[in-house]
Design an enzyme around this catalytic site. Structure first.
Site, short mmCIF file in Angstrom:
data_model
loop_
_atom_site.label_atom_id
_atom_site.label_comp_id
_atom_site.label_asym_id
_atom_site.label_seq_id
_atom_site.Cartn_x
_atom_site.Cartn_y
_atom_site.Cartn_z
N CYS A 40 0.82 -1.22 0.00
CA CYS A 40 0.00 0.00 0.00
C CYS A 40 0.85 1.27 0.00
O CYS A 40 0.33 2.36 -0.24
CB CYS A 40 -0.95 0.01 1.19
SG CYS A 40 -2.00 -1.43 1.26
N ASN B 208 -10.19 0.06 0.28
CA ASN B 208 -8.74 0.13 0.26
C ASN B 208 -8.25 -0.41 -1.09
O ASN B 208 -8.38 -1.61 -1.36
CB ASN B 208 -8.20 -0.70 1.43
CG ASN B 208 -6.69 -0.70 1.50
OD1 ASN B 208 -6.01 -0.33 0.56
ND2 ASN B 208 -6.17 -1.14 2.64
N HIS C 3 -3.24 7.28 2.59
CA HIS C 3 -3.69 5.97 2.10
C HIS C 3 -5.08 5.70 2.68
O HIS C 3 -5.32 5.91 3.87
CB HIS C 3 -2.69 4.89 2.54
CG HIS C 3 -3.16 3.51 2.27
ND1 HIS C 3 -3.73 3.15 1.07
CD2 HIS C 3 -3.16 2.39 3.03
CE1 HIS C 3 -4.06 1.87 1.11
NE2 HIS C 3 -3.73 1.39 2.30
O1 UT7 Z 1 -3.74 -1.15 3.50
C1 UT7 Z 1 -3.18 -2.13 4.30
C2 UT7 Z 1 -3.29 -1.74 5.65
N1 UT7 Z 1 -4.44 -2.34 6.29
C3 UT7 Z 1 -5.10 -1.64 7.19
O2 UT7 Z 1 -4.89 -0.48 7.35
C4 UT7 Z 1 -6.08 -2.33 8.08
C5 UT7 Z 1 -5.90 -1.84 9.49
N2 UT7 Z 1 -6.85 -2.43 10.39
C6 UT7 Z 1 -8.16 -2.12 10.39
O3 UT7 Z 1 -8.58 -1.31 9.59
C7 UT7 Z 1 -9.06 -2.76 11.42
O4 UT7 Z 1 -8.26 -3.47 12.33
C8 UT7 Z 1 -10.11 -3.71 10.78
C9 UT7 Z 1 -11.15 -2.89 10.07
C10 UT7 Z 1 -9.45 -4.67 9.80
C11 UT7 Z 1 -10.80 -4.52 11.88
O5 UT7 Z 1 -11.37 -3.64 12.83
P1 UT7 Z 1 -11.16 -3.92 14.38
O6 UT7 Z 1 -11.90 -2.88 15.11
O7 UT7 Z 1 -9.66 -3.99 14.62
O8 UT7 Z 1 -11.86 -5.31 14.57
P2 UT7 Z 1 -11.24 -6.69 15.10
O9 UT7 Z 1 -10.31 -7.27 14.10
O10 UT7 Z 1 -10.72 -6.48 16.48
O11 UT7 Z 1 -12.53 -7.58 15.19
C12 UT7 Z 1 -13.57 -7.28 16.13
C13 UT7 Z 1 -14.68 -8.28 15.94
C14 UT7 Z 1 -14.20 -9.74 15.93
O12 UT7 Z 1 -15.20 -10.51 16.55
P3 UT7 Z 1 -15.02 -11.02 18.08
O13 UT7 Z 1 -13.75 -11.84 18.08
O14 UT7 Z 1 -14.89 -9.77 18.90
O15 UT7 Z 1 -16.26 -11.80 18.33
C15 UT7 Z 1 -14.16 -10.08 14.46
O16 UT7 Z 1 -14.33 -11.46 14.22
O17 UT7 Z 1 -15.30 -8.07 14.66
C16 UT7 Z 1 -15.34 -9.30 13.94
N3 UT7 Z 1 -15.28 -9.02 12.53
C17 UT7 Z 1 -16.37 -8.74 11.79
N4 UT7 Z 1 -17.67 -8.66 12.11
C18 UT7 Z 1 -18.53 -8.34 11.12
C19 UT7 Z 1 -14.18 -8.95 11.72
N5 UT7 Z 1 -14.54 -8.64 10.48
C20 UT7 Z 1 -15.89 -8.50 10.50
C21 UT7 Z 1 -16.84 -8.17 9.50
N6 UT7 Z 1 -18.13 -8.09 9.87
N7 UT7 Z 1 -16.48 -7.91 8.23
#
Ligand code: UT7
Length: 313
Positions: A118, A270, A240
Site C-alpha cells: 500500500c 482500500n 492511504h
Molecule cells: O492497506 C493495508 C493496511 N491495512 C489496514 O490499514 C487495516 C488496518 N486495520 C483495520 O482497519 C481494522 O483493524 C479492521 C477494520 C481490519 C478490523 O477492525 P477492528 O476494530 O480492529 O476489529 P477486530 O479485528 O478487532 O474484530 C472485532 C470483531 C471480531 O469478533 P469477536 O472476536 O470480537 O467476536 C471479528 O471477528 O469483529 C469481527 N469481525 C467482523 N464482524 C462483522 C471482523 N470482520 C468482520 C466483519 N463483519 N467484516
C-alpha cells in the site's frame, strides 16, 4: 539521509475506477457481516470490482485520463513505473503492458513495476523523482494500480470487506523553478506475517492498525520538521485510504481538523497502491487553485513499509 529532495513538476493526474460496484449490502449476502459493522469500523460503504479488465487495463485507463486532462504529448514519456502487488502476470510487468496499450512500443522507455504494497505509490514517486532529477529522464508516468479482487478470499469477512480495485496516475517532469518536493520512504521486514499475500490477502487487522496510526503521524512530522513547516500550513493531507478511524487518529495526534484530510474510501475501499493516486486526482479535481499550495501524501502497508511525499504545486 532520511529525507530526499527533488525539483519536480506535477503535469497531470488521472484515475480509473471499474464500473461494477460491490456495496456493503452485497457483502451481507456473501459473508456474516453488516453495513453497520463495516461502516463504523472502517468508513467504507462500497468498492469497485474489475470484471473483464486486467490490472494493466485499469492502469492504462488511469494513464489515459491523466494524458487527456493535460492534452499531453505521450511521445515525451521515457519512464513508466507502476506500483502494484497484483500484476497481470508475475512477468512481464504491468508497466510493459501499459507501454504497449498506450501505443508506445517503438519508444525507448524504461518500464518497470514496484511492489511496496500500500506504500507502493509513494515509493514509485520517490524513485521517479530520483530518476528525473538525474537529468537522464524527461517525463515519468507513475501509476498505482490494483486488481485486489483476484487475491481476495470472499469467504473471509476479516479481509473481503476492505479491498477494492482501481488505478491512479500522475505525469511528472523535472524542473528547475519549483519548491523542492520531499520524500521519505522506510521499511522493516521482520513483521511480514501481520499482512501478507499468497493466494489471498491475510491480515492481523489490529496490529496493522496500531502500526499505521504511528507511521502516518511520524512520516508527516518528519517532512514538516525538515524546514519547520506546521501542519496548518498544508493545504491538505492525502492519506492511504484504508480506514477512516486511522485517518481520524492522525487528525487527532497532529492537531489538524479532519477536513484537512482528503477521504474517498467510502466509495472505493482500500485500493492499496492505487489509493493515494486516485485520491490525489479526485482532490485536485474538486479543489482547483492557481495559488501555490503544499500537500502531503502518506502511506503504509505490508512489508512493513511506510512513507510520505511533500509536494508543492
Ligand atoms: O492497506 C493495508 C493496511 N491495512 C489496514 O490499514 C487495516 C488496518 N486495520 C483495520 O482497519 C481494522 O483493524 C479492521 C477494520 C481490519 C478490523 O477492525 P477492528 O476494530 O480492529 O476489529 P477486530 O479485528 O478487532 O474484530 C472485532 C470483531 C471480531 O469478533 P469477536 O472476536 O470480537 O467476536 C471479528 O471477528 O469483529 C469481527 N469481525 C467482523 N464482524 C462483522 C471482523 N470482520 C468482520 C466483519 N463483519 N467484516
Amino acid at each position: 539521509m532520511d529525507v530526499k529532495q527533488n525539483q519536480i513538476r506535477l503535469v497531470s493526474t488521472g484515475h480509473y475506477a471499474p464500473p461494477k460496484i460491490l456495496t456493503n449490502a452485497d457483502l451481507e449476502k456473501i459473508v456474516d457481516t453488516s453495513d453497520e459493522w463495516i461502516t463504523t469500523r472502517t468508513g467504507i460503504k462500497e468498492r469497485r470490482i474489475a470484471e473483464n479488465e486486467a490490472n494493466s487495463d485499469l492502469a492504462t485507463k488511469a494513464a489515459l485520463a491523466a494524458i487527456e486532462k493535460a492534452n499531453y504529448d505521450i511521445k515525451k514519456i521515457d519512464l513508466i513505473i507502476v506500483a502494484t502487488f497484483t500484476p497481470d502476470y508475475k512477468s512481464p510487468n504491468v508497466a510493459n503492458f501499459v507501454q504497449a496499450k498506450l501505443g508506445l512500443n517503438d519508444r525507448p522507455i524504461t518500464a518497470f513495476d514496484i511492489n511496496a504494497a500500500c506504500t507502493g505509490f509513494i515509493y514509485a514517486l520517490n524513485v521517479a523523482a530520483q530518476m528525473l532529477s538525474s537529468g537522464n529522464y524527461q517525463s515519468a508516468l507513475v501509476i498505482g494500480s490494483e486488481k485486489i479482487s483476484k487475491v481476495t478470499d470472499y469467504t473471509d469477512r476479516n479481509t473481503c470487506v476492505l479491498f477494492g480495485d482501481g488505478a491512479g496516475a500522475v505525469i511528472l517532469e523535472p524542473t528547475k523553478n519549483a519548491k523542492p518536493w520531499l520524500f521519505f520512504t522506510a521499511s522493516r521486514g521482520d513483521q511480514d506475517l501481520i499482512l501478507y499475500v499468497d493466494e489471498y490477502v491475510h491480515m492481523d487487522g489490529q496490529k496493522v492498525y496500531q502500526f499505521a496510526s504511528k507511521a502516518i503521524d511520524s512520516s508527516i512530522r518528519l517532512l514538516l520538521d525538515f524546514d519547520g513547516m506546521k501542519p496548518q500550513d498544508l493545504a491538505a493531507i492525502i492519506p492511504h485510504q484504508a480506514n477512516i478511524r486511522i485517518i481520524q487518529s492522525a487528525s487527532k495526534s497532529l492537531g489538524l481538523p479532519i477536513d484537512h484530510f482528503f477521504v474517498d474510501l467510502h466509495k472505493y475501499g482500500n485500493t492499496s497502491a492505487a489509493s493515494i493516486a486516485i485520491a490525489l486526482d479526485e482532490y485536485l479535481d474538486l479543489y482547483k487553485s492557481e495559488e501555490e499550495r503544499t500537500l502531503i501524501l502518506v502511506g503504509f502497508g505490508a512489508g512493513l513499509t511506510w512513507g510520505a511525499a511533500r509536494i508543492t504545486l
